[in-house]
Design an enzyme around this catalytic site. Structure first.
Site, PDB file in Angstrom:
ATOM      1  N   ASP A  82       0.996  -1.254   0.224  1.00 17.14           N
ATOM      2  CA  ASP A  82       0.070  -0.156   0.024  1.00 17.14           C
ATOM      3  C   ASP A  82       0.814   1.244  -0.070  1.00 17.14           C
ATOM      4  O   ASP A  82       1.940   1.105   0.814  1.00 17.14           O
ATOM      5  CB  ASP A  82      -0.866  -0.122   1.270  1.00 17.14           C
ATOM      6  CG  ASP A  82      -2.019   1.119   1.260  1.00 17.14           C
ATOM      7  OD1 ASP A  82      -2.267   1.448   0.231  1.00 17.14           O
ATOM      8  OD2 ASP A  82      -2.483   1.267   2.327  1.00 17.14           O
ATOM      9  N   HIS A 209      -9.451   5.246  -1.013  1.00 14.43           N
ATOM     10  CA  HIS A 209      -8.587   5.204   0.153  1.00 14.43           C
ATOM     11  C   HIS A 209      -9.364   6.073   1.263  1.00 14.43           C
ATOM     12  O   HIS A 209     -10.164   6.971   1.013  1.00 14.43           O
ATOM     13  CB  HIS A 209      -7.109   5.762  -0.189  1.00 14.43           C
ATOM     14  CG  HIS A 209      -6.201   4.923  -0.831  1.00 14.43           C
ATOM     15  ND1 HIS A 209      -5.150   4.295  -0.123  1.00 14.43           N
ATOM     16  CD2 HIS A 209      -6.419   4.414  -2.158  1.00 14.43           C
ATOM     17  CE1 HIS A 209      -4.536   3.784  -1.282  1.00 14.43           C
ATOM     18  NE2 HIS A 209      -5.242   3.681  -2.440  1.00 14.43           N
ATOM     19  N   GLY A 211     -11.144   4.701   4.028  1.00 15.36           N
ATOM     20  CA  GLY A 211     -12.542   4.115   4.180  1.00 15.36           C
ATOM     21  C   GLY A 211     -12.805   4.480   5.624  1.00 15.36           C
ATOM     22  O   GLY A 211     -14.167   4.820   5.903  1.00 15.36           O
ATOM     23  N   ASN A 231      -9.828   0.696   0.925  1.00 14.06           N
ATOM     24  CA  ASN A 231      -8.763   0.618   1.925  1.00 14.06           C
ATOM     25  C   ASN A 231      -9.294   1.221   3.191  1.00 14.06           C
ATOM     26  O   ASN A 231      -9.888   2.294   3.475  1.00 14.06           O
ATOM     27  CB  ASN A 231      -7.639   1.591   1.354  1.00 14.06           C
ATOM     28  CG  ASN A 231      -6.999   1.007   0.399  1.00 14.06           C
ATOM     29  OD1 ASN A 231      -7.620   0.164  -0.532  1.00 14.06           O
ATOM     30  ND2 ASN A 231      -5.632   1.330   0.071  1.00 14.06           N
TER      31      ASN A 231
HETATM   32  P1  13P Z   1      -8.299   4.854   6.677  1.00 12.50           P
HETATM   33  O1  13P Z   1      -7.216   4.836   7.803  1.00 12.50           O
HETATM   34  O2  13P Z   1      -8.556   6.447   6.781  1.00 12.50           O
HETATM   35  O3  13P Z   1      -9.126   3.880   6.901  1.00 12.50           O
HETATM   36  O4  13P Z   1      -7.502   4.721   5.300  1.00 12.50           O
HETATM   37  C1  13P Z   1      -6.760   3.605   4.948  1.00 12.50           C
HETATM   38  C2  13P Z   1      -6.234   3.733   3.694  1.00 12.50           C
HETATM   39  O5  13P Z   1      -6.534   4.499   2.715  1.00 12.50           O
HETATM   40  C3  13P Z   1      -4.826   2.880   3.373  1.00 12.50           C
HETATM   41  O6  13P Z   1      -4.297   2.982   2.204  1.00 12.50           O
END
Ligand code: 13P
Length: 390
Positions: A82, A209, A211, A231
């Site tokens: 990621d 991204h 979420g 994500n």
């Molecule tokens: P959050 O931590 O806001 O859920 O986002 C996670 C993310 O986008 C990881 O790439």
């Protein structure tokens, strides 16, 4: 070994109106919880490892556990880097076992983002590895308060998205339609019309991204507009931290194992909640039938050498270093026969992350140079076979 091709997973999700939860893991507790959630829900999950978290754990060590856990799980899983920052990050992640890589050039200018993303995509596709690019900018940082990492949302435009996908060859695209990484006050306003226009402009799976902090209804609308991977991390980290605080409050003298005893269950519960919310629950069987399994290949060479032992050892050492660094090579090992009368005295055991690497490796200039200059001149007597495991 239900590691599956990640592109197959995401294309299925986009085609069938659900999203795969991409859950960042930062420890064994997270890993066990996320995989248990996938198994309980009989759902696909993308097990993600964010480069911004590598300061908190040893990526190489955790990846050994991630690969083992995914291989022995009956759930359809993929392992994803990621927010990878560079070509080197992607090559390393693939070597350690990722079958998907994100290259995040969203903070760069448009031309630099394209160039970096295309370079990573060319390398990864030659290995059969799924590539995610990002266009637009999603501010904030996973696991942190969003206001501690201020920055403006840069929205993705549909025209740019279609161009970017064609120019770079990415398999899935992270888009910016108003979400923010990390812990937020209030819920962000999302631009669903923009998202629908992006989805109309490109058929590839779209990724959201940030979420954490979105309401249940928002997820449904995102998925209906072409999002196939969401994500999600901060809420998992907060659930873990909450479990530790509760344990500390209940028993101020509690030691490490008592403090962390309920962490796994807390992460698992939140992971299960979002897996169900995103529509992934109960899909394991159809996905295992649909997705190509992710299979490593063993490239085995048995040989005899016409050179002194020292020269053979030096050649092998040079090869381990040069070949072990090539994209898609997970391991480059050498060996010597244990018995004196063996038909072949030496071997190479080169482990490829997947079948496409057979060709990419063969034609890689560094492999050709090593083979032509160092290996073949002293190893005329040899056999080579590429094996897949039964
Ligand atoms: P959050 O931590 O806001 O859920 O986002 C996670 C993310 O986008 C990881 O790439």
């Amino acid at each position: 070994m239900p590691l599956v091709n990640m592109t197959d997973l995401l294309v299925h999700a986009r085609g069938h109106g659900y999203a795969v939860a991409a859950l960042d893991v930062v420890s064994l507790d997270f890993l066990e919880a996320v995989i248990a959630a996938a198994e309980t829900c009989r759902a696909p999950v993308v097990v993600s490892l964010a480069e911004s978290h590598f300061e908190h754990y040893d990526f190489e060590l955790l990846m050994t556990a991630v690969v083992t856990a995914c291989q022995r799980s009956p759930a359809p899983l993929a392992i994803h880097l990621d927010h990878g920052a560079s070509l080197d990050s992607a090559v390393r992640a693939i070597r350690l076992g990722c079958n998907g890589v994100m290259v995040d050039g969203s903070h760069l200018g448009p031309d630099e983002n394209r160039a970096l993303t295309r370079t990573v995509a060319e390398m990864a596709k030659a290995c059969g590895v799924t590539v995610e690019g990002e266009l637009g900018y999603v501010p904030g940082e996973e696991g942190e308060d969003a206001e501690r990492h201020p920055g403006e949302v840069v929205y993705t435009t549909p025209e740019e998205a279609a161009d970017f996908v064609a120019a770079t060859g990415v398999d899935c695209l992270a888009v910016s339609v108003g979400t923010v990484h990390g812990r937020m006050r209030g819920e962000p306003r999302l631009d669903y019309e923009r998202l629908a226009a992006i989805a109309a402009a490109t058929p590839i799976p779209l990724v959201i991204h940030g979420g954490t902090g979105l309401g249940d209804a928002a997820f449904g609308r995102l998925i209906a507009s072409g999002v196939a991977k969401i994500n999600y991390y901060t809420a998992l980290a907060d659930a873990a931290a909450h479990a530790i605080r509760e344990a500390a409050a209940a028993d101020p003298r509690a030691g490490y194992t008592r403090l962390t005893q309920r962490v796994r269950a807390a992460i698992q519960a939140e992971a299960e909640r979002v897996i169900r919310l995103f529509g992934g629950a109960g899909r394991a069987d159809e996905l295992l039938a649909h997705c190509r399994p992710w299979r490593e290949i063993d490239h085995v060479i048995l040989f005899n050498a016409t050179a002194e032992d020292d020269a053979v050892a030096a050649m092998k050492a040079a090869g381990r270093e040069a070949l072990g660094a090539l994209p898609g090579v997970r391991e480059a090992a050498t060996g010597r026969a244990v018995t004196a009368d063996a038909r072949y005295r030496h071997c190479w055991l080169i482990r490829f992350c997947g079948e496409p690497v057979i060709d990419a490796y063969k034609h890689h200039p560094a492999h050709q140079a090593f083979a032509d200059e160092r290996f073949r001149p002293i190893a005329g007597d040899r056999i080579t076979i590429d094996f897949e495991r039964d």
